[in-house]
Design an enzyme around this catalytic site. Sequence first.
Site, PDB file in Angstrom:
ATOM      1  N   CYS A  37      40.951 -47.943  86.213  1.00 34.67           N
ATOM      2  CA  CYS A  37      40.443 -47.007  87.221  1.00 34.67           C
ATOM      3  C   CYS A  37      38.919 -46.861  87.148  1.00 34.67           C
ATOM      4  O   CYS A  37      38.251 -46.790  88.188  1.00 34.67           O
ATOM      5  CB  CYS A  37      41.072 -45.628  87.028  1.00 34.67           C
ATOM      6  SG  CYS A  37      42.871 -45.599  87.054  1.00 34.67           S
ATOM      7  N   ASP A  38      38.370 -46.780  85.937  1.00 41.35           N
ATOM      8  CA  ASP A  38      36.991 -46.331  85.784  1.00 41.35           C
ATOM      9  C   ASP A  38      36.055 -47.311  85.085  1.00 41.35           C
ATOM     10  O   ASP A  38      34.864 -47.031  84.949  1.00 41.35           O
ATOM     11  CB  ASP A  38      36.984 -45.004  85.007  1.00 41.35           C
ATOM     12  CG  ASP A  38      37.790 -43.927  85.710  1.00 41.35           C
ATOM     13  OD1 ASP A  38      37.624 -43.786  86.930  1.00 41.35           O
ATOM     14  OD2 ASP A  38      38.584 -43.240  85.055  1.00 41.35           O
ATOM     15  N   CYS A  45      41.780 -44.425  81.635  1.00 43.27           N
ATOM     16  CA  CYS A  45      42.246 -45.566  82.428  1.00 43.27           C
ATOM     17  C   CYS A  45      41.087 -46.524  82.654  1.00 43.27           C
ATOM     18  O   CYS A  45      40.198 -46.253  83.466  1.00 43.27           O
ATOM     19  CB  CYS A  45      42.819 -45.087  83.764  1.00 43.27           C
ATOM     20  SG  CYS A  45      43.286 -46.440  84.876  1.00 43.27           S
TER      21      CYS A  45
END
Length: 403
Positions: free
Chosen positions: A221-222, A218
């Site tokens: 997300c990261d 993701c």
Amino acid sequence: MTILMYGTSWCTDCKRAKQFLGEQRVAYDFVDVDADADGRAVVQSYNDGKDIIPTIVFDDGSVLVEPSNAQLAARLGLQTVARNAFYDLVVVGSGPAGLTAALYAAREGLSVLVVERGGIGGQAGVTERLDNFPGFPEGVTGAEFADRLRAQAERFGVEILAAQEVTAVGVDGHYRTVTTGDGATYAAFAVLLALGSTYRRLGIDGEDDLIGAGVHFCATCDGAFYRGKQVVVIGGGNSAGEESVFLTRFAERVTIVTRDAALTASKVVVTKVDEHPAIDVVTGATPVGFATSEDGRLRGLVVERDGAREEIAADGAFVFIGLSPNSDLVRDVVDVDAAGFVVADPGMQTSVPGVFVAGDVRSGSTKQAASAAGEGAAAALGIRRYVEPLASGLRPALTGSGG
């Protein structure tokens, strides 16, 4: 809300907490106490001199140490227990298919509960941008899209449980049942499986040990963990191309690696990639393993190309090689195809009457947000026809607790 998480790249509980906050789209700053002496001192100050991680500090001064997902959910104010024990419809999953079905059903007067183990909006909610969903000519971020879907569903009275795992789907006479991770069981006339799908893993050396600590699925997300660094993106389709462009907001250099002779993404995505000065594309390369440095951090991706092995330097790797159905929960309950996708009739009903399916987990679905929403609407109409004759004489009182 300002959140500081103190941990390390190798800490399993830190990976879990990071994934949870990412799924819930909660912003936080991460301090690696292996590389930050002041951060380690903060951890020790909260834990009587002990190094206990993750230690999570909130802007009001409250602290959680090694919290479970349930404790994090409670601290964030997420609803994880339903108000009633019975609903006309329980929807498992909150992506475009699940939330569209929920709002359609609720608009028809059905009582609806949605149960989501991750973040509201499913994979669409953590996608950087949706450019091909009808009605958004300039595109829309995944987070905004998910928030809009949720608000629309709740406007019609849909009840939503977030960060709650469904552990079983069953049959009890005229009723269908859904059991959650806290032991609660909710009954309904119908259940919709909007379970979605999960990014496939490469299955190569070093992948399991590095997930969440160098290997990710993701970018939203990261990606921010790789400011000014080099990352590789593995895959050649639309997701790989779109997320590579997104990662250039943080990474100094992005290298797309694909086994194919060229990117298989749509023309518009390929054009974006080709025109971006910070993106390189390596074709005809098969990933065979991840290389790590002496301290266990990701150093690069090892690939085979033209009969030889080479290492592509990278501080982080993002994998986008397709999807697998999230159907493990129901493979012994309903019919699935050879790949594990749930089989349904044209009305979206599975082999078990009263159990319906829509979205990515359905066999034959197109794995697109717009079509998933359409399937959710179609399923809701089938569910209404199924529920109406049952509800006329069997509806229990909508009171009590599912606990």
